[in-house]
Design an enzyme around this catalytic site. Structure first.
Site, PDB file in Angstrom:
ATOM      1  N   HIS A 103      27.011  31.261   7.064  1.00 20.83           N
ATOM      2  CA  HIS A 103      26.519  32.574   6.675  1.00 20.83           C
ATOM      3  C   HIS A 103      25.139  32.430   6.048  1.00 20.83           C
ATOM      4  CE1 HIS A 103      26.611  32.609   2.216  1.00 20.83           C
ATOM      5  NE2 HIS A 103      27.598  31.733   2.333  1.00 20.83           N
ATOM      6  N   CYS A 104      24.421  33.540   6.023  1.00 20.48           N
ATOM      7  CA  CYS A 104      23.166  33.633   5.262  1.00 20.48           C
ATOM      8  C   CYS A 104      23.240  34.938   4.478  1.00 20.48           C
ATOM      9  CB  CYS A 104      21.948  33.554   6.188  1.00 20.48           C
ATOM     10  SG  CYS A 104      21.967  34.707   7.578  1.00 20.48           S
ATOM     11  N   GLU A 105      22.134  35.602   4.252  1.00 20.83           N
ATOM     12  CA  GLU A 105      22.194  36.825   3.445  1.00 20.83           C
ATOM     13  C   GLU A 105      22.963  37.932   4.157  1.00 20.83           C
ATOM     14  OE1 GLU A 105      19.281  39.854   0.921  1.00 20.83           O
ATOM     15  OE2 GLU A 105      18.392  38.310   2.211  1.00 20.83           O
TER      16      GLU A 105
END
Length: 247
Positions: A171-173
């Site tokens: 995941h990222c933001e």
């Protein structure tokens, strides 16, 4: 040519009895299934299969095995075609990747699937200042491709119990760019290090909505319980630096 991820769909006997399954897909195979339905109300189906070359021919027995798997109308196989995906998936931006919801990730984090999972790796692909501003408990911060390659492939995590799984969640933001890109990178590098279709990590997922959505729903599973956006004005220099390194 063959896509890296998408695989046909098969129901998982382990947990699908009480979880709704995500949409099926069928790209991550050495063959392409061209299903032609004969018409509404007609139970008969025809499937034509053709080998997609990748420079090396599959052994006849393995090809037949995969062809037989594709003959089924309902499959959801992981990257090495050995079994169905364990986790319930949801529709995401990239149809070639497997997305899970924050609810599903919490089920993993709280041990609800511990009898089936030996190890779960949550890869936070955000930049260090974002990670330090708040991250999912237990997540490892791997913002660059070399970080992912070193952490996961230099010493691969091998399940001690063949009946259990090792899953990796990226995941990222927002899980719109960095997380999906890193997920694809790991699959590509993993493929290059193994004889097809074997993989160190056949079961990869992306957290839909990224850290932002997870934090909004489950702040108590984050430490510290906060959320620092990538574009925060106090970290513009760090942002420029890591963007240069990520190119």
């Amino acid at each position: 040519c063959r896509q890296l991820f998408r695989s046909p769909s098969v129901p998982s006997n382990a947990i699908r009895s009480n979880l709704k399954r995500g949409e099926p897909s069928d790209r991550d195979t050495p063959v392409k299934a061209k299903r032609q339905r004969r018409g509404a109300g007609n139970p008969g189906q025809e499937a034509s299969l053709e080998l997609v070359g990748d420079g090396e021919a599959l052994e006849a027995s393995r090809y037949e095995e995969i062809k037989n798997l594709l003959a089924s109308d309902d499959q959801d196989l992981i990257g090495d075609f050995s079994k169905a995906h364990l986790l319930q998936t949801v529709k995401g931006k990239d149809p070639g990747l497997r997305y899970i919801s924050p609810d599903m990730l919490v089920a993993v984090l709280t041990g609800q699937l511990s009898s089936l999972i030996q190890s779960s790796v949550i890869v936070d692909c955000r930049y260090p200042y974002e990670y330090e501003g708040g991250h999912i408990k237990g997540a490892v911060n791997l913002p660059l491709t070399r970080d992912v390659e070193e952490f996961l492939l230099e010493h691969p995590i091998v399940p001690l119990d063949a009946s259990k799984r090792v899953i990796v969640v990226f995941h990222c933001e927002f899980s719109a760019h960095r997380g999906p890109k890193m997920c694809r990178f790991l699959r590509e590098k993993d493929r290059s290090r193994n004889e097809y279709p074997q993989l160190h990590y056949p079961e990869l997922y992306v957290l839909k909505g990224g850290y932002r959505e997870f934090f909004l729903q489950y702040p108590t599973h984050c430490e510290p319980q906060d959320y620092l956006p990538m574009a925060h004005k106090a970290f513009q220099e760090e942002l420029r630096k890591f963007r240069r390194q990520s190119r």
